[in-house]
Design an enzyme around this catalytic site. Structure first.
Site, PDB file in Angstrom:
ATOM      1  N   LYS A   1      25.055  18.470  21.537  1.00  0.00           N
ATOM      2  CA  LYS A   1      24.389  17.644  22.612  1.00  0.00           C
ATOM      3  C   LYS A   1      23.326  18.281  23.148  1.00  0.00           C
ATOM      4  CE  LYS A   1      25.801  13.712  25.521  1.00  0.00           C
ATOM      5  NZ  LYS A   1      26.666  13.326  26.194  1.00  0.00           N
TER       6      LYS A   1
HETATM    7  O1  G3P Z   1      27.820  10.674  28.454  1.00  0.00           O
HETATM    8  C1  G3P Z   1      26.766  10.248  29.170  1.00  0.00           C
HETATM    9  C2  G3P Z   1      26.763   9.026  29.891  1.00  0.00           C
HETATM   10  O2  G3P Z   1      27.706   8.102  29.217  1.00  0.00           O
HETATM   11  C3  G3P Z   1      27.059   9.024  31.439  1.00  0.00           C
HETATM   12  O3  G3P Z   1      27.471   7.884  31.941  1.00  0.00           O
HETATM   13  O4  G3P Z   1      28.171   6.594  33.831  1.00  0.00           O
HETATM   14  O5  G3P Z   1      27.598   9.252  34.350  1.00  0.00           O
HETATM   15  O6  G3P Z   1      26.031   7.349  33.863  1.00  0.00           O
HETATM   16  P1  G3P Z   1      27.360   7.600  33.830  1.00  0.00           P
END
Ligand code: G3P
Length: 216
Positions: A83
């Site tokens: 990633k």
């Molecule tokens: O893995 C990346 C993403 O899904 C993060 O989510 O909720 O931290 O914005 P969030």
């Protein structure tokens, strides 16, 4: 649509894998920190539980560093997906790593033009963050629709991995638009099975069954 689970909690991943509900896993440095585990150890454990793509994020900010870390992470298991962030260095690293046969997930995408560049750099997955756009009063699902149209216009094979999903409604919206993958926290995946009328119906059936005095 494929489901990836967005967590580094091995117990949750094993449970969802055993239920046949997930096709892969995504992690990020914040989720690794939250798990309190050693990065490479936890990625190795996750790769052994789920045979699908397992995203492990680089932390270098320059292309050479990302490429070095990506090559190192790929040694953990064949299903490691490297990633990288959506920066010019990240795109450069994406091009090199996919050229070596790696699966690459380009993350932190917030615009259709960024997604277009990721596809040109040969990304396996593009991760638009819909919840974080909603947080700043922009429609995250609109971004998924724009990327879907652009990728279909030019037959790009990069898969749209809708990320930063916070609610079951987000899941339905991205599925209707045609995202290839949704990565969700474990609680969101489990919440998809819930409906108050299902609970009410079970309650009614149980009460009526009791009246019959029978057993199965
Ligand atoms: O893995 C990346 C993403 O899904 C993060 O989510 O909720 O931290 O914005 P969030």
């Amino acid at each position: 649509m494929k489901f990836f689970v967005d967590t580094a909690e091995v117990k949750d991943i094993r449970e969802l894998q055993d239920m046949g509900l997930i096709d892969g896993v995504t992690t990020n440095p914040s989720l690794i920190a939250k798990s309190g585990r050693n990065f490479k150890e936890v990625i190795a454990e996750i790769c052994a539980i789920c045979p699908g793509p397992i995203s492990a994020e680089v932390v270098s900010l320059d292309a050479d560093g990302m490429i070095r870390e990506g090559r190192d992470l790929r040694k953990i298991a064949s299903n490691v997906t490297v990633k990288v962030p959506l920066t010019l260095d990240g795109l450069k690293a994406c091009k090199t790593l996919t050229g070596e046969g790696a699966m690459v997930n380009v993350t932190l995408c917030f615009s259709a033009n960024q997604a277009l560049l990721a596809a040109k750099a040969g990304a396996t997955f593009i991760s638009p963050f819909i919840g974080r756009l909603d947080d700043i009063h922009q429609d995250g699902t609109e971004l998924i629709a724009e990327i879907r149209q652009i990728y279909d216009n030019y037959a790009y094979e990069t898969e749209i991995l809708a990320a930063s999903i916070r609610t079951p409604l987000h899941v339905k919206q991205v599925a209707l638009i045609g995202a290839d993958v949704a990565t969700c926290p474990p609680a969101v995946i489990k919440a998809l099975a819930k409906h108050p009328l299902t609970d009410k119906g079970i309650e009614q059936f149980m009460a009526d069954w009791k009246k019959t005095g029978q057993t199965i």
